[in-house]
Motif scaffolding. Structure first.
Motif, PDB file in Angstrom:
ATOM      1  N   TYR A 193       0.813  -1.210   0.000  1.00 16.86           N
ATOM      2  CA  TYR A 193       0.000   0.000   0.000  1.00 16.86           C
ATOM      3  C   TYR A 193       0.847   1.260   0.000  1.00 16.86           C
ATOM      4  N   ARG A 194       1.920   1.242   0.784  1.00 23.19           N
ATOM      5  CA  ARG A 194       2.692   2.475   0.974  1.00 23.19           C
ATOM      6  C   ARG A 194       3.794   2.593  -0.068  1.00 23.19           C
ATOM      7  N   ARG A 195       4.199   3.825  -0.337  1.00 19.54           N
ATOM      8  CA  ARG A 195       5.317   4.040  -1.250  1.00 19.54           C
ATOM      9  C   ARG A 195       6.547   4.552  -0.544  1.00 19.54           C
ATOM     10  N   ASN A 196       6.394   4.953   0.693  1.00 18.82           N
ATOM     11  CA  ASN A 196       7.539   5.429   1.465  1.00 18.82           C
ATOM     12  C   ASN A 196       8.365   4.217   1.907  1.00 18.82           C
ATOM     13  N   ALA A 197       9.633   4.186   1.522  1.00 16.25           N
ATOM     14  CA  ALA A 197      10.461   3.012   1.804  1.00 16.25           C
ATOM     15  C   ALA A 197      10.608   2.763   3.301  1.00 16.25           C
ATOM     16  N   LEU A 198      10.580   3.837   4.081  1.00 14.22           N
ATOM     17  CA  LEU A 198      10.731   3.698   5.526  1.00 14.22           C
ATOM     18  C   LEU A 198       9.541   2.968   6.139  1.00 14.22           C
ATOM     19  N   VAL A 199       8.344   3.319   5.675  1.00 14.38           N
ATOM     20  CA  VAL A 199       7.136   2.674   6.207  1.00 14.38           C
ATOM     21  C   VAL A 199       7.084   1.222   5.742  1.00 14.38           C
ATOM     22  N   ILE A 200       7.609   0.956   4.546  1.00 13.68           N
ATOM     23  CA  ILE A 200       7.666  -0.427   4.073  1.00 13.68           C
ATOM     24  C   ILE A 200       8.559  -1.253   4.995  1.00 13.68           C
TER      25      ILE A 200
END
Lengths: 105, 166
Positions: free
Chosen positions: A29-36
């Protein structure tokens, strides 16, 4: 504190499946690598919890040693992963995972 | 009875905060909710009589890993404004895929026969004494190898964060 008399093992399996799926949703869902990265931690965590639950219900100490090793690997993974992320940020000026699509077909 | 209520409370907190990790817009909120999820998981470890793992979990995850995450978030100055947006179709597809994965996992594991559960379960298996005996007995070599893993991770992190690599 006799948890295994009151709670069936199926509840733990259900909880860990739900947590793992939420982690998988987050990775997609997310595109932010940190949240991934955080969502990957969530998935590792759910598998850890399931290992501990099985070890308690089957009275086996080995599973908890495995959880210990998984935690060690997760810590190492996060340190290297965040270093890679810093490197990516330095080169692309963003943490958007879609900025790295050069290898995409 | 008390531990049952505690189980349901911790389960609710863990799942709710995990959902908020995924769906909150600001990365720092995601990190903070992830810490709450880790504490709920540590509570589950306590309920399962794994005191040592609960302590290690709080120290390693909430203490080390999340501090590293928040440090990186603050250093990169990530906030709601710079958060990249995905198209709605991809978001819906991701959610549907994740729900299908959860459905498959639950459906596959729901009917599992747990016949081998021992009646005379030993409540002391999560204590540090038993765990230490196993860790430094049968798992001595993997334990030593994990130190090499940490060393290589340290070298890798230092090498990757150097300014220029020639």
């Amino acid at each position: 504190m006799e948890i295994i008399k009151g709670i069936p093992l199926t509840s733990y399996i259900l909880l860990c499946s739900i947590l793992f799926s939420i982690g998988a949703i987050g990775v997609l869902y997310r595109r932010n690598a940190l949240v991934i990265f955080m969502c990957i931690e969530l998935m590792l965590n759910s598998s850890n919890l399931l290992l501990v639950a099985f070890s308690r219900y089957f009275s086996d100490t080995n599973a908890q040693v495995f959880v210990f090793f998984i935690m060690a690997v997760a810590a190492a993974e996060v340190s290297v992963g965040l270093a890679i992320l810093m490197m990516v940020y330095r080169n692309t000026k963003t943490t958007d995972i879609d900025a790295l699509n050069k290898l995409k077909f | 009875m008390m531990s049952q209520y505690l189980f349901y409370f911790l389960t609710f907190v863990a799942i709710f905060c995990a959902l908020l990790v995924v769906f909150s817009k600001n990365p720092i909120y995601s990190a903070l909710f992830l810490i709450v999820t880790f504490f709920a998981t540590a509570g589950h470890y306590f309920l399962l009589n794994a005191q040592f793992l609960a302590a290690v979990h709080v120290i390693v995850y909430a203490g080390a890993i999340m501090v590293l995450f928040i440090y990186v978030i603050m250093m990169l100055n990530l906030n709601r404004e710079v958060e990249p947006h995905k198209s709605t179709a991809i978001k819906i597809a991701a959610t549907v895929c994740g729900c299908i994965l959860g459905l498959v996992l639950v459906a596959a594991l729901r009917e599992t026969e747990m016949s081998a559960i021992s009646e005379y379960s030993n409540p002391g298996i999560g204590l540090i004494e038993r765990l230490g005996n196993v860790l430094f007995g049968a798992y001595m070599v993997p334990f030593e190898i994990s130190t090499v893993l940490f060393l290589s991770a340290m070298v890798g992190a230092v090498f990757l964060s150097k300014k220029s690599i020639h």
